[in-house]
Design a protein around this motif. Structure first.
Motif, PDB file in Angstrom:
ATOM      1  N   PRO A   4    -146.740  14.612 114.176  1.00 39.55           N
ATOM      2  CA  PRO A   4    -146.191  15.908 114.055  1.00 39.55           C
ATOM      3  C   PRO A   4    -146.114  17.216 115.058  1.00 39.55           C
ATOM      4  O   PRO A   4    -145.298  17.619 115.271  1.00 39.55           O
ATOM      5  CB  PRO A   4    -146.480  16.411 112.745  1.00 39.55           C
ATOM      6  CG  PRO A   4    -147.052  15.037 112.150  1.00 39.55           C
ATOM      7  CD  PRO A   4    -147.666  14.145 113.148  1.00 39.55           C
ATOM      8  N   ALA A   5    -147.620  17.358 115.680  1.00 39.15           N
ATOM      9  CA  ALA A   5    -147.879  18.284 116.232  1.00 39.15           C
ATOM     10  C   ALA A   5    -146.916  18.163 117.902  1.00 39.15           C
ATOM     11  O   ALA A   5    -146.172  19.172 118.152  1.00 39.15           O
ATOM     12  CB  ALA A   5    -149.158  18.230 116.991  1.00 39.15           C
TER      13      ALA A   5
ATOM     14  N   MET B 287    -143.253  18.877 116.841  1.00 42.43           N
ATOM     15  CA  MET B 287    -143.184  20.560 116.776  1.00 42.43           C
ATOM     16  C   MET B 287    -142.934  21.012 118.387  1.00 42.43           C
ATOM     17  O   MET B 287    -142.325  21.981 118.736  1.00 42.43           O
ATOM     18  CB  MET B 287    -144.091  21.178 116.234  1.00 42.43           C
ATOM     19  CG  MET B 287    -143.777  21.176 114.699  1.00 42.43           C
ATOM     20  SD  MET B 287    -145.009  21.929 113.704  1.00 42.43           S
ATOM     21  CE  MET B 287    -144.609  20.949 112.390  1.00 42.43           C
TER      22      MET B 287
ATOM     23  N   SER C 181    -157.294  26.265 110.778  1.00 41.34           N
ATOM     24  CA  SER C 181    -157.024  24.659 110.998  1.00 41.34           C
ATOM     25  C   SER C 181    -157.862  24.044 109.844  1.00 41.34           C
ATOM     26  O   SER C 181    -157.477  23.052 109.015  1.00 41.34           O
ATOM     27  CB  SER C 181    -156.909  23.959 112.029  1.00 41.34           C
ATOM     28  OG  SER C 181    -156.160  24.819 113.229  1.00 41.34           O
TER      29      SER C 181
ATOM     30  N   ALA D  21    -151.159  19.991 106.260  1.00 41.03           N
ATOM     31  CA  ALA D  21    -151.635  20.456 107.667  1.00 41.03           C
ATOM     32  C   ALA D  21    -150.933  19.494 108.694  1.00 41.03           C
ATOM     33  O   ALA D  21    -150.463  20.092 109.590  1.00 41.03           O
ATOM     34  CB  ALA D  21    -153.195  20.772 107.716  1.00 41.03           C
ATOM     35  N   TYR D  22    -151.004  18.248 108.431  1.00 42.43           N
ATOM     36  CA  TYR D  22    -150.783  17.300 109.384  1.00 42.43           C
ATOM     37  C   TYR D  22    -149.225  17.560 109.406  1.00 42.43           C
ATOM     38  O   TYR D  22    -148.718  17.573 110.811  1.00 42.43           O
ATOM     39  CB  TYR D  22    -150.951  15.953 108.817  1.00 42.43           C
ATOM     40  CG  TYR D  22    -150.562  14.874 109.494  1.00 42.43           C
ATOM     41  CD1 TYR D  22    -151.061  14.700 110.931  1.00 42.43           C
ATOM     42  CD2 TYR D  22    -149.916  13.805 109.153  1.00 42.43           C
ATOM     43  CE1 TYR D  22    -150.686  13.687 111.746  1.00 42.43           C
ATOM     44  CE2 TYR D  22    -149.474  12.739 110.276  1.00 42.43           C
ATOM     45  CZ  TYR D  22    -149.779  12.616 111.289  1.00 42.43           C
ATOM     46  OH  TYR D  22    -149.551  11.510 111.996  1.00 42.43           O
ATOM     47  N   TYR D  23    -148.431  17.639 108.376  1.00 42.66           N
ATOM     48  CA  TYR D  23    -146.850  17.946 108.741  1.00 42.66           C
ATOM     49  C   TYR D  23    -146.772  19.172 109.494  1.00 42.66           C
ATOM     50  O   TYR D  23    -145.524  19.425 110.017  1.00 42.66           O
ATOM     51  CB  TYR D  23    -146.224  17.896 107.302  1.00 42.66           C
ATOM     52  CG  TYR D  23    -145.929  16.708 106.869  1.00 42.66           C
ATOM     53  CD1 TYR D  23    -146.696  15.877 106.341  1.00 42.66           C
ATOM     54  CD2 TYR D  23    -144.504  16.146 106.940  1.00 42.66           C
ATOM     55  CE1 TYR D  23    -146.552  14.665 105.864  1.00 42.66           C
ATOM     56  CE2 TYR D  23    -144.203  14.857 106.664  1.00 42.66           C
ATOM     57  CZ  TYR D  23    -145.203  13.916 106.002  1.00 42.66           C
ATOM     58  OH  TYR D  23    -144.722  12.831 105.496  1.00 42.66           O
ATOM     59  N   SER D  24    -147.495  20.311 109.235  1.00 39.64           N
ATOM     60  CA  SER D  24    -147.361  21.619 110.220  1.00 39.64           C
ATOM     61  C   SER D  24    -147.761  21.491 111.404  1.00 39.64           C
ATOM     62  O   SER D  24    -147.906  22.344 112.118  1.00 39.64           O
ATOM     63  CB  SER D  24    -148.207  22.626 109.297  1.00 39.64           C
ATOM     64  OG  SER D  24    -147.688  22.599 107.673  1.00 39.64           O
ATOM     65  N   GLY D  25    -148.210  20.367 111.985  1.00 42.41           N
ATOM     66  CA  GLY D  25    -148.426  20.189 113.153  1.00 42.41           C
ATOM     67  C   GLY D  25    -149.923  20.519 113.671  1.00 42.41           C
ATOM     68  O   GLY D  25    -150.220  20.630 114.748  1.00 42.41           O
ATOM     69  N   ILE D  26    -150.741  20.501 112.613  1.00 34.82           N
ATOM     70  CA  ILE D  26    -152.296  20.569 113.047  1.00 34.82           C
ATOM     71  C   ILE D  26    -152.776  19.418 113.374  1.00 34.82           C
ATOM     72  O   ILE D  26    -152.727  18.327 112.748  1.00 34.82           O
ATOM     73  CB  ILE D  26    -152.992  21.296 111.713  1.00 34.82           C
ATOM     74  CG1 ILE D  26    -152.457  22.363 111.103  1.00 34.82           C
ATOM     75  CG2 ILE D  26    -154.412  21.335 111.815  1.00 34.82           C
ATOM     76  CD1 ILE D  26    -152.558  23.751 111.997  1.00 34.82           C
ATOM     77  N   PRO D  27    -153.463  19.412 114.795  1.00 36.80           N
ATOM     78  CA  PRO D  27    -154.224  18.179 114.943  1.00 36.80           C
ATOM     79  C   PRO D  27    -155.286  17.660 114.331  1.00 36.80           C
ATOM     80  O   PRO D  27    -156.268  17.915 114.529  1.00 36.80           O
ATOM     81  CB  PRO D  27    -154.418  18.518 116.663  1.00 36.80           C
ATOM     82  CG  PRO D  27    -154.774  19.615 116.528  1.00 36.80           C
ATOM     83  CD  PRO D  27    -154.034  20.476 115.514  1.00 36.80           C
TER      84      PRO D  27
END
Lengths: 496, 333
Positions: free
Chosen positions: A322-323, A326, B201, B212-218
């Motif tokens: 997802p990252a 984005m 994070s 968190a994952y869907y929000s782009g956190i690695p």
């Protein structure tokens, strides 16, 4: 003898600080299906709990077949023949279906459970409901629809004369809903009276003969279903007229933003191709299980497709997580707000800036002041009903939680916004607001993919509708071509 | 598109002195003072200089507390750190006895730790469905097994030349070097956890990994980094431990992981993830160390000290639960 099997008058229920029910009334005729509607927080659930004896009303009277009754607890209500089936069945997943049905009133002889007799009785109840599973199956292995069927069987096993269904179709697919309708019809024929809570107008039209509306803890009115229009009903529920539930703006469609080509993932979808342009809203629909969510999850790198390419503004892009999506400007607002969309224990502000904090940070250090400013601005932009940006996300209603999820997407320079069932479990007032936001996004030039099972939503908001069935795209209809029948036909094409 | 209702949402944080003092960390400051007064009362030799002199052997565990706090906030656990310390200490002593220059010995020590942590991280990020408790239980056994093979039949190794280590164990005035390192690390880890996107994070992953994952956190990158850093800190702990013990044996580092977890939990860091601050863990670490030193000075039976610490830990977990229930009752009334 009264006309009504159940009648409540002047019911007032007070919780510390709030009047959850204010002088409401309700009449249920024998053998009728009566819909109870209203926005989230209107008092429907509290009212149900008064009927089932879970809550005791401070004021008011309740009559069962003309006799005044006074329930001291759920057991009294059960003994009087009232049973409730909740949206999320409160079952024992490790026990068998029969054990769940007879939980609390097992067939016992000399202190020993009569397994054989109980399984036989359960089988009989299940066959009445045309169930496709056994009394000896484990509860946890059943689908939500099947579990609800068990709950209904449980209600029947207590010889319930009044059954209350609380949002029974919310978690069901179209076919499963049909099955439920059939069961409700059968129960009515057997003389059972049914109270039905739902946000879906479809349910109401299909099943109910009368509808009662609550708003802000008050009784608004009872109507015959075939004599009230949709608009009047919405007005009764929301308290104001929603002139246009689907405020789809006329937007000039721009250049291609996202294109998917030959997308395949074994067991989920095959050879899916489509494109979406700036300012365009495409509706991605199909029956539950058609592979809609799985396709967008692969686009956003949540799962890995076996084959296929993603192009953004004509360039091929590699998205592994997802990252990455984005970074490229694609955001997925997931279907499950509580599990995937929000951190419920966090304040709204932090939720909103979670995807973007890196952008505001200086050398890896969070710029909290800037984050507070931005989140305030974004939360106000989507008109969230909150007092401060520090309110925990768990304190908001479903509709407002969804607005916070949308605000997360607004904070970044996104090109493509994918919304998966954005109005699921959201009441009609908040729905209109979410459509408004969606329209505004399109006007700002975002390309939007709307995944939804709700036909009116798809027809009302989409410029183009893409229909999937069993993992394949079975058709594409323009706004002017799309009709409910046309979409359904394509959505069921191969499942026949 | 301004909100059509014109509703405004406040964004100024509320600050109150009462809240600052009444939070868990505030309580721990008070407890720290109380414990010190108590120790001073029961033991006449409980004086600043003496406490500082006895501190180094307890301080090594503090190195493990810092990364453990990160792992617990992630909602995970690493019970292999004690074994990593054992393995690193063993290799360090052996390298030193081989006559390697001291700089190379330090490198062996830290790299052994890093390798242990990296292996944990690699397994856990490659096979994300595996529970960290089980994986690190497995690696704990493996690391200790390797150390025991290296230690041979005697089960221990002593430094033949401890010159370099004596320097590490030195002091600036009355303050041992290790205390400076611990304080430096404490500040570093606290700032990273509280002020950076990395720290936020970590809380996000521990509070709701999917969101968190869907929000782009690695998510996986962060987990790998944290487990590897944990290994590095185990190496650092092994270095200082060797400088106190002048050797290593099969029991080196035994129970360190549990002590680190205990300090963190006592400091208000939840084992279910997403909650707590490192400052609390550091305070509780020093409180426990002071209590151990004080009780040790009056020659209290070490087993009895363990029982007292155990009771303290359980009360620390219980008190917030009880007070939350009381608050609920008050609200209902």
């Amino acid at each position: 003898m009264s006309d009504y099997v159940l009648e409540l008058k002047g019911i007032t229920k007070i919780f510390p600080g709030v009047k959850a029910l204010n002088n409401v009334q309700f009449q249920l005729k024998k053998g009728e299906v009566h819909a109870l509607m209203g926005e989230n927080g209107a008092g429907k659930s509290t009212f149900i709990k008064v009927i089932t004896g879970v809550h005791k009303a401070e004021e008011g009277e309740m009559f069962l077949e003309g006799r005044k009754v006074d329930f001291r607890g759920p057991r009294d209500a059960q003994a009087a023949g009232i049973a409730a089936v909740y949206q999320h069945p409160t079952s024992y997943p490790d026990l068998s279906v029969a054990e769940n049905i007879f939980m609390g009133h097992e067939i016992i002889k000399n202190g020993i459970i009569q397994w054989k007799q109980m399984n036989e009785a359960a089988t009989e109840l299940l066959s009445e409901l045309n169930a496709d599973f056994q009394a000896t199956d484990e509860m946890g292995g059943l689908s939500v629809a099947q579990q609800q069927m068990v709950e209904i069987a449980k209600a029947l096993s207590t010889h319930a004369r009044i059954i209350i269904l609380d949002e029974p179709t919310a978690a069901l697919t179209k076919n499963e809903s049909e099955e439920l309708y059939r069961i409700v019809d059968k129960l009515r024929e057997d003389g059972v009276s049914i109270i039905f809570i739902s946000h879906r107008f479809e349910d109401m039209y299909r099943l109910a003969t009368r509808v009662t509306v609550f708003r802000d803890s008050q009784y608004i009115g009872s109507y015959d279903v075939d004599k009230i229009t949709n608009a009047d009903l919405i007005k009764a529920m929301v308290g104001r007229e929603i002139k246009d539930l689907f405020p789809k703006p006329e937007v000039k469609i721009g250049a291609e933003m996202l294109r998917v080509e030959g997308f395949s993932r074994l067991g989920y979808f095959k050879n899916v191709s489509f494109a979406v342009h700036a300012g365009e809203i495409i509706g991605l629909t199909g029956l539950v299980g058609a592979g809609r969510t799985e396709v967008v999850e692969s686009i956003c790198g949540i799962t890995k497709p076996d084959e296929g390419k993603v192009y953004l503004e004509g360039r091929p892009v590699q998205i592994r997580k997802p990252a990455d999506a984005m970074k490229q400007g694609i955001i997925l607002l997931p279907e499950d707000r509580q599990k995937e969309g929000l951190i419920l224990s966090w304040g709204l502000g932090r939720n909103v800036t979670l995807p973007t904090m890196g952008k505001y940070a200086k050398n890896g250090f969070n710029d909290e002041k800037k984050e507070r400013e931005i989140s305030k601005q974004l939360l106000e932009e989507v008109d969230t009903k909150a007092v401060t940006i520090f309110d925990p996300a768990s304190s908001l209603s479903g509709g407002n939680q969804q607005k916070v999820v949308v605000a997360k997407a607004l904070g970044q320079e996104m090109k493509v916004v994918i919304m998966d069932e954005p109005t699921k479990g959201v009441d009609v007032g908040a729905k209109a607001e979410i459509y408004q936001i969606m329209g505004n996004l399109a006007m700002q030039g975002y390309a939007i993919i709307l995944i939804s099972s709700e036909m009116p939503e798809i027809l009302g908001m989409s410029d183009r509708v893409i229909i999937m069935c069993n993992g394949r795209v079975t058709g594409e209809l323009s706004r002017s071509e799309a009709t409910q029948e046309g979409i359904l036909e394509l959505a069921m094409e191969k499942s026949k | 598109m301004a909100g059509k209702s014109g509703r405004t949402i406040a964004n100024v944080p509320e600050k109150s002195l009462k809240k600052t003092v009444l939070c868990w960390e505030g309580m721990l400051v008070i407890l720290f003072i109380v414990i010190n007064l108590f120790c001073g009362g029961i033991s006449p030799s409980y004086q600043f200089a003496n406490v500082l002199r006895e501190m180094p052997k307890y301080l090594t565990e503090m190195f493990l507390l810092f990364p453990m706090a990160f792992i617990l906030i992630l909602g995970e656990i690493d019970i292999s750190v004690g074994a990593s310390v054992c393995l690193a200490a063993t290799f360090t002593c052996m390298a030193s006895n081989q006559g390697l220059p001291f700089g190379a010995v330090i490198l062996v020590c830290l790299l052994t730790g890093v390798a242990c942590g990296f292996i944990n991280g690699l397994i856990l990020t490659r096979f994300q469905e595996l529970p960290p408790m089980i994986v690190t239980l497995g690696t704990q056994i493996v690391f200790r097994g390797i150390a025991e093979i290296a230690l041979g039949s005697g089960g221990s190794v002593s430094l033949s030349n401890a010159d370099g280590f004596r320097k590490i164990a030195g002091k600036a005035g009355i303050v041992p070097y290790i205390l400076f390192v611990v304080i430096l690390m404490a500040v570093l880890y606290s700032v990273v956890l509280a002020k950076t996107t990395f720290g936020r994070s970590v809380y996000a992953i521990g509070s709701n990994r999917m969101a968190a994952y869907y929000s782009g956190i690695p998510v996986q990158k962060i987990r790998l980094i944290i487990y590897t850093v944990t290994g590095f800190m185990a190496g650092l702990a092994a270095l200082f431990l060797t400088s106190v013990l002048y050797g290593a044996n099969t029991t080196t580092g035994n129970g360190f992981e549990m002590d680190a977890i205990a300090m963190a939990v006592f400091g208000g860091i939840s084992t279910s993830g997403g909650k707590g601050r490192l400052f609390g863990g550091i305070l509780s670490g020093f409180t426990i160390i002071c209590l151990r030193i004080g009780l040790g000075q009056i020659n209290m039976n070490p087993q009895l000290i363990l029982i007292i610490l155990g009771i303290l830990l359980i009360s620390a977990v219980l008190i917030p639960n009880i007070s939350a229930k009381l608050k609920l009752k008050k609200k209902a009334a």
